[in-house]
Design an enzyme around this catalytic site. Structure first.
Site, mmCIF file in Angstrom:
data_model
loop_
_atom_site.group_PDB
_atom_site.id
_atom_site.type_symbol
_atom_site.label_atom_id
_atom_site.label_comp_id
_atom_site.label_asym_id
_atom_site.label_seq_id
_atom_site.Cartn_x
_atom_site.Cartn_y
_atom_site.Cartn_z
ATOM 1 N N CYS A 85 66.845 14.487 110.572
ATOM 2 C CA CYS A 85 67.698 13.535 111.296
ATOM 3 C C CYS A 85 69.127 13.929 110.942
ATOM 4 C CB CYS A 85 67.390 12.101 110.932
ATOM 5 S SG CYS A 85 67.449 11.732 109.189
ATOM 6 N N CYS A 103 69.509 15.008 104.826
ATOM 7 C CA CYS A 103 68.355 15.455 105.591
ATOM 8 C C CYS A 103 68.734 16.517 106.616
ATOM 9 C CB CYS A 103 67.741 14.253 106.321
ATOM 10 S SG CYS A 103 66.227 14.665 107.172
HETATM 11 NI NI1 NFE Z 1 65.117 12.792 107.190
HETATM 12 FE FE1 NFE Z 1 65.851 9.994 108.585
HETATM 13 C C1 NFE Z 1 65.559 9.432 110.279
HETATM 14 C C2 NFE Z 1 66.974 8.694 108.151
HETATM 15 S S1 NFE Z 1 64.214 8.871 107.807
HETATM 16 S S2 NFE Z 1 64.624 11.824 108.898
HETATM 17 O O1 NFE Z 1 65.285 9.214 111.382
HETATM 18 O O2 NFE Z 1 67.688 7.929 107.827
HETATM 19 O O3 NFE Z 1 64.018 8.160 106.721
#
Ligand code: NFE
Ligand code: MG
Length: 566
Positions: free
Chosen positions: A63, A60
């Site tokens: 986060c 990600c």
């Molecule tokens: Ni891509 Fe993450 C967070 C994680 S959410 S944002 O906070 O782990 O699922």
């Protein structure tokens, strides 16, 4: 009966599709689906466990730290590695500012436009806007001139037809309730928050060399030297700069975010009775304390909305089902697998694109269905606070009771869309207040001559056992995150991540029990099924991130909100 499809429903974070049945103006059933797959868990097999954090961090871009934290904790747990106090404090600061930045971004940039009608703000009186702002905060920027400048800037965008992030929303929808002045105030703070977040996240650049995706994580500690006499190490100047940025972070949260949150919420109190969900809440606890013991925010489970007790967490009770997900377990369907035994062999069996609807009676998502003791669990800031509240955490109880009092609502209001959105603000405020303490503790350690940053005792794989298993728990901004690892002959045998949005975006399990998003939508009244703003409000209140949940990238670029109504 009408079937509504909102795809993608996320503003920036991966592909989430919601299908909902509507009858008599209310949602009668709902399905949550992620429509893309990448498979990072699979490519980790056979790699060096010490490298896993670097790969998992790429789940990600939102986060940006959480999958490195969970990963190094999992490896440290497997190999029984204790880390130095300085490394723990640096991790706490990195985690803390990630949460604070993420929550502010969520409120203003991912959720506010579900409540704030930007176009209405164009008709506001800047002087009245300044008076409104002054009545809720002494934030120095709140002047008539400032609000006039913001209004002119947005008007110029609109005149040129360049709406940018403000394109594609249901402007003018009857469910928008804020007066023009409140809309203008929130729009101004939307723009301000963009600048603010860019600045405060420099803490990641100081401690992690860059953001997103800081580079100084290391199994056994951190890879940032401490040396008061070097400009190339963590020194007094850098700690002072972190302190300055933490102050800046805290002031914005106290004087802008929280007052705006309360002001907006006061116009939408009926949302304290909408969007509740499964009523079970899980938190893995976060922010290890100096000297060990319980983390600052406790781990726990709250079942059936019972705030009378927080049950202890046991990672062995986590399993994932794939009966309604596009995966095949080698042992067949109908059974949940613990992540140490988890499998991620994907096999798409849905309708051929382009399709109108998914086959929701069969498999319909790339997200698995995680369960705790066979129950669906909501995770996130609300879960974190409810667990802490039930466990008797005084600062959390005081902050939660204070906000409930200001909104004149009772504790039952917590189990709702409004409760979820308010909890994110309280979580942000409490973390922002706590962070300077970790920076002070770090300064104290260094002042005493403690520069230890890494425990290299087990760095050499020759000192590892032939087999080891571990788990790394973390409270990411969106909630409980777990990474599970099995190591054999110094290599990764199996690696599984069960992330916050996997819990919340879960499809049905083997017994047909709905996941949290699905359950939260049931019964929701829709003013206009062709413009399902209410569905956006509920789903966005969870802060979905499907990139995390299925560990994939959105390679196509996002369309915003394509709604099909049948
Ligand atoms: Ni891509 Fe993450 C967070 C994680 S959410 S944002 O906070 O782990 O699922
Ligand atoms: Mg997974």
């Amino acid at each position: 009966m009408t079937k509504i499809v909102v795809d993608p429903i996320t503003r920036i974070e991966g592909h989430l599709r919601i299908e909902a049945e509507v009858a008599g103006g209310r949602v009668t059933d709902a399905w949550s689906s992620s429509t893309m797959f990448r498979g990072i868990e699979t490519i980790l097999k056979g790699r060096d466990p010490r490298d896993a954090w670097y790969v998992t961090q790429r789940f990600c871009g939102v986060c940006t730290t959480v999958h490195s934290i969970a990963s190094i904790r999992a490896v440290e747990n497997a190999l029984k590695i204790a880390i130095p106090s300085n490394a723990e404090l640096i991790r706490n600061i990195i985690i803390g500012i990630q949460n604070v930045q993420d929550h502010v971004i969520h409120f203003y940039h991912l959720h506010a436009l579900d409540w704030v009608d930007i176009t209405s703000g164009l008709t506001a009186d800047p002087a009245k806007t300044a008076a409104l702002a002054a009545s809720i905060s002494d934030w120095p920027l709140n002047s008539p001139t400032y609000f006039k400048e913001v209004q002119d800037k947005v008007k110029a965008f609109v005149a040129k037809g360049r709406l940018g992030p403000f394109a594609n929303a249901y402007w003018g929808h009857p469910a928008y309730k804020l007066p023009p002045e409140a809309n203008l105030m929130a729009t101004a703070h939307y723009l301000e928050a963009l600048e603010w977040q860019k600045d405060v996240i420099k803490i990641h650049a100081i401690l992690g060399s860059k953001n997103p995706h800081p580079q100084t994580f290391l199994v056994g500690g951190m890879a940032i030297p401490i040396d008061p006499d070097s400009q190339n190490a963590l020194n007094a100047d850098k700690l002072a700069e972190i302190k300055r940025l933490l102050t800046k972070a805290g002031e914005f949260v106290e004087k802008v975010y929280i007052p705006d949150l309360l002001a907006v919420a006061s116009f939408y109190k009926e949302w304290a009775g909408i969007g509740g969900g499964v009523g079970n809440f899980l938190s893995f606890g976060e922010f290890p304390q100096q000297g060990g013991g319980q983390p600052w925010l406790p781990a726990g489970v709250v079942l059936n909305r019972d705030l009378g007790k927080a049950l202890p967490v046991d990672h062995r009770k986590v399993t994932e089902y794939v009966d309604h997900s596009w995966y095949e377990y080698s042992g067949g369907a109908g059974k949940g697998l613990h992540p140490w035994e988890g499998e991620s062999e994907g096999k798409y069996s849905g309708p051929k694109p382009p399709f109108q609807h998914l086959d929701t009676s069969g498999k319909y998502s790339w997200v698995k269905a995680p369960r705790y003791e066979d129950q669906p669990m909501e995770v996130g800031p609300l879960a974190r606070l409810l667990v802490a509240y039930a466990a008797g955490h005084k600062p959390v109880q005081d902050a939660v009771n204070g906000v409930l009092g200001k909104l004149s609502v009772g504790p039952e209001a917590l189990f709702s869309t409004l409760g979820r959105t308010a909890a994110r603000g309280i979580d942000c405020l409490l973390i922002a207040r706590e962070m300077p303490k970790w920076n002070d503790q770090l300064m104290d350690n260094i002042g005493k001559g403690d520069y230890a940053i890494h425990n290299g005792e087990k760095w050499d794989p020759d000192r590892w056992p032939a087999e080891a298993s571990g788990y790394g728990m973390h409270e990411a901004p969106r909630g409980a995150l777990g990474h599970w690892i099995r190591i054999r002959d110094q290599k990764i045998l199996n690696y599984q991540a069960v992330v916050p949005s996997t819990w919340n975006a879960s499809p049905r399990d083997a017994k047909g029990v709905r996941g949290p998003y699905e359950a939260a939508l049931i019964g929701t009244p829709l003013a206009d099924p062709g413009k399902p703003l209410e569905i956006l409000r509920i789903i966005h209140s969870f802060d979905p991130c499907l990139a995390c949940a299925v560990h994939l990238l959105d390679a196509r670029g996002n369309e915003t909100l394509k709604v099909a109504v049948r």
